[in-house]
Design a protein around this motif. Structure first.
Motif, PDB file in Angstrom:
ATOM      1  N   PHE A 139       3.863  -2.712   1.368  1.00  0.00           N
ATOM      2  CA  PHE A 139       4.675  -3.816   0.957  1.00  0.00           C
ATOM      3  C   PHE A 139       6.055  -3.526   0.749  1.00  0.00           C
ATOM      4  CE2 PHE A 139       0.224  -4.779  -0.206  1.00  0.00           C
ATOM      5  CZ  PHE A 139       0.099  -5.762   0.459  1.00  0.00           C
ATOM      6  N   ALA A 140       6.418  -2.141  -0.257  1.00  0.00           N
ATOM      7  CA  ALA A 140       7.751  -1.943  -0.362  1.00  0.00           C
ATOM      8  C   ALA A 140       8.403  -1.380   0.896  1.00  0.00           C
ATOM      9  CB  ALA A 140       7.655  -0.956  -1.617  1.00  0.00           C
ATOM     10  N   GLY A 141       7.509  -0.736   1.894  1.00  0.00           N
ATOM     11  CA  GLY A 141       8.163  -0.266   2.950  1.00  0.00           C
ATOM     12  C   GLY A 141       8.774  -1.521   3.935  1.00  0.00           C
ATOM     13  N   TYR A 142       7.913  -2.322   4.061  1.00  0.00           N
ATOM     14  CA  TYR A 142       8.499  -3.405   5.130  1.00  0.00           C
ATOM     15  C   TYR A 142       9.594  -4.200   4.417  1.00  0.00           C
ATOM     16  CZ  TYR A 142       5.234  -2.785   8.670  1.00  0.00           C
ATOM     17  OH  TYR A 142       4.499  -1.973   9.834  1.00  0.00           O
ATOM     18  N   ARG A 143       9.427  -4.462   3.022  1.00  0.00           N
ATOM     19  CA  ARG A 143      10.626  -4.867   2.353  1.00  0.00           C
ATOM     20  C   ARG A 143      11.841  -4.285   2.419  1.00  0.00           C
ATOM     21  NH1 ARG A 143       7.988  -5.805  -2.023  1.00  0.00           N
ATOM     22  NH2 ARG A 143       8.498  -3.997  -3.014  1.00  0.00           N
TER      23      ARG A 143
END
Length: 454
Positions: free
Chosen positions: A183-187
Motif C-alpha cells: 500500500f505504501a509502495g504504490y502510494r
C-alpha cells in the motif's frame, strides 16, 4: 530527386525538447496503467478480477466521448496563450493530483466503496488525459509545417516515450519493494509519477510559449460533433491511416498482453523475466528510432511504415521457429520486436500531421484538435481491443492457469501469439499502402494552399 517541399524555419531546440518532454507524462501513464494498474487492484486491494476489469474499462470508454469534444473545443479556443496551451495546462493540473490519489486509496475501505472511489478517480485521471493529450498532440502540425521536419519532431517525441516507459516499468517495482508494505509502495509510486506528470506538463506549457501556432480559422467548422465526424470521414488519408494504425495497435497490444503467457506457460520461465524482456525491447526501440526517422525521410514515410509492419509480422512468426523451454529465444524475440516496433510507432504518428493540410485544402479550415481527437480515440480503442483479443485467445485455448496448462493449451498459446498479431499487422500493411500523401503529394497540397492564401 526528391520533390520540393515547403521550406520553413526550424523549430528551436528548446521548443522541440520541451514539447517532446511532454510525452513523458503520457508514456509513463500508459506504461503504469497497462502493466501495473490491474495488479494493484486485484493483488494489493483484493478487488475481484471481473469488477476490476469493469472499473478499468469504463473510464476508457469515457475517453472515446471526451477526446473528440476536447479536440473540437481546442480548435475554437481564443486566448493569449493560443489554442492548445491552455488545455495542456488545465489537463496537467487535473491529471497529476488525480493520478497520485488513485494509487493512495485506503487499505481499510470495503471492496464496493474502494471500487467506487477508484472509478471516480480514474474518470478524473482520464478526463485530465483528454484535456492534455489531444491538444498536446495537435500542436505538432501547428509548430512544424514542413514534411520532413515533422518526422524529426515526432522522432524526438518517440525517443522521450521510450525513455519514459523504461523509467516507469523499472521504477515502480523498485519503489514498491523498498516500501514498508505494498500500500505504501504504490502510494509513493503514485506520488512520484504524479509529480512527473505535473513537471512534464508545466515544462511543456512553458517551453512552447514562443513556438509557432497556426492562425485561427476565418470561420469555425459547423455542425457540432456530428458534423466534425462526417467531415473526418471524408478525409480519406486520415481514414486509411487511422484504420491501419488501429489494426496494428490491436496487434501490438495483443502481443504485449499475451507475451507473459508465452514466457510462463509455453517456455516455462518465471514471470519476473518480463522485467528484463520489456526494457530490452524499449532500449532497442530507443536506439533505432533515429534510424527509422532517416529511412522515412529518405524513402518516404509510407514506404518505411510498410517495411516496419512487414518486419513486425516476421517478428511475431518467429516464436514458431524458436526452440521451447530456453530463455535466449525470448531475448531474440524482443530484440527483433524492438527493432521494428520503433518504426511502427514513429511513422504513423509522423504521417497524421500531414492529413491536417489535406483537411484544410478540402474543408477550408484548420482543425488539428478535431483530427487528433479522432487519432487518440483510435489509439485508445486499439488498447482496449488488443486486451480483448488476448482474453478471447486464452478462452478459446482453454487456459486456466500456468500450472494447469496442458500440451494442447500450450500449443494454442504458442500458435495464437504468433499468428494472430502477424495476421493483424499484415492487414494493417495492406491498408497503409493505400495512404495517398507522400512528399510530392504534400508539396502539391502546400502549393495549392499557398496559392489560395495569395
Amino acid at each position: 530527386m526528391d520533390p520540393v517541399v515547403t521550406a520553413s524555419p526550424p523549430l528551436s531546440l528548446g521548443a522541440r525538447l520541451g514539447w517532446a518532454f511532454g510525452q513523458f507524462a503520457i508514456a509513463s501513464h500508459m506504461a503504469i496503467v497497462s502493466v501495473y494498474l490491474l495488479y494493484y487492484l486485484t493483488e494489493v486491494h483484493r478487488v475481484p478480477v471481473l469488477l476490476a476489469g469493469v472499473i478499468t474499462v469504463l473510464p476508457r470508454v469515457w475517453n472515446i466521448l471526451t477526446d473528440p469534444l476536447v479536440g473540437m473545443l481546442s480548435d475554437r479556443t481564443r486566448s493569449r496563450w493560443g489554442r492548445r496551451r491552455p488545455w495542456v495546462l488545465a489537463g496537467t493540473l487535473l491529471w497529476a493530483p488525480a493520478f497520485a490519489a488513485m494509487f493512495a486509496l485506503p487499505a481499510t475501505l470495503p471492496v464496493h466503496m474502494l471500487a467506487l472511489a477508484f472509478l471516480l478517480l480514474y474518470l478524473l485521471v482520464n478526463s485530465g488525459v483528454s484535456l492534455y493529450h489531444v491538444p498536446y498532440s495537435a500542436m505538432a502540425p501547428e509548430m512544424v509545417p514542413d514534411y520532413r521536419q515533422r518526422l524529426s519532431l515526432i522522432g524526438y517525441k518517440e525517443v522521450a516515450s521510450r525513455l519514459a516507459v523504461l523509467l516507469a516499468i523499472s521504477a515502480v517495482p523498485w519503489i514498491v519493494e523498498r516500501a514498508a508494505d505494498p500500500f505504501a509502495g504504490y502510494r509513493l509510486a503514485g506520488l512520484a509519477f504524479g509529480a512527473l506528470i505535473l513537471v512534464s506538463g508545466v515544462a511543456t506549457f512553458l517551453a512552447t510559449a514562443h513556438a509557432p501556432q497556426a492562425p485561427l480559422p476565418v470561420r469555425a467548422p459547423d455542425g457540432g460533433l456530428r458534423g466534425q465526424w462526417q467531415a473526418l470521414r471524408r478525409n480519406r488519408p486520415l481514414a486509411v491511416l487511422g484504420g491501419a494504425y488501429l489494426v496494428a495497435n490491436i496487434a501490438s497490444v495483443a502481443f504485449s498482453g499475451a507475451l507473459i503467457y508465452l514466457v510462463t506457460a509455453v517456455h516455462g520461465q518465471p514471470a519476473a523475466l518480463m522485467g528484463l524482456l520489456y526494457p530490452l525491447g524499449s532500449l532497442v526501440s530507443l536506439a533505432v528510432t533515429p534510424l527509422w526517422a532517416r529511412l522515412g525521410a529518405r524513402f518516404g514515410k509510407r514506404e518505411a511504415c510498410v517495411a516496419a509492419y512487414l518486419g513486425l509480422a516476421g517478428c511475431w512468426l518467429l516464436p514458431l521457429l524458436l526452440p521451447l523451454g530456453a530463455v535466449w529465444p525470448l531475448f531474440v524475440l524482443m530484440l527483433v520486436f524492438g527493432l521494428f516496433n520503433a518504426g511502427a510507432e514513429l511513422l504513423p504518428n509522423a504521417m497524421v500531421p500531414d492529413t491536417v493540410e489535406h483537411d484544410e485544402l478540402h474543408g477550408g479550415w484548420r482543425r488539428e484538435g478535431t483530427i487528433y481527437g479522432a487519432w487518440v480515440v483510435i489509439q485508445q480503442s486499439g488498447m482496449v481491443l488488443g486486451g480483448l483479443v488476448v482474453s478471447l485467445l486464452l478462452a478459446v485455448v482453454g487456459y486456466e492457469s500456468v500450472q494447469a496448462a496442458d500440451a494442447g493449451v500450450r500449443a494454442g498459446i504458442h500458435l495464437g501469439v504468433a499468428l494472430v498479431p502477424a495476421a493483424l499487422v499484415l492487414l494493417a500493411l495492406v491498408l497503409v499502402r493505400r495512404y495517398p500523401i507522400d512528399a510530392a503529394a504534400f508539396a502539391e497540397i502546400r502549393r495549392r494552399l499557398d496559392a489560395r492564401a495569395a
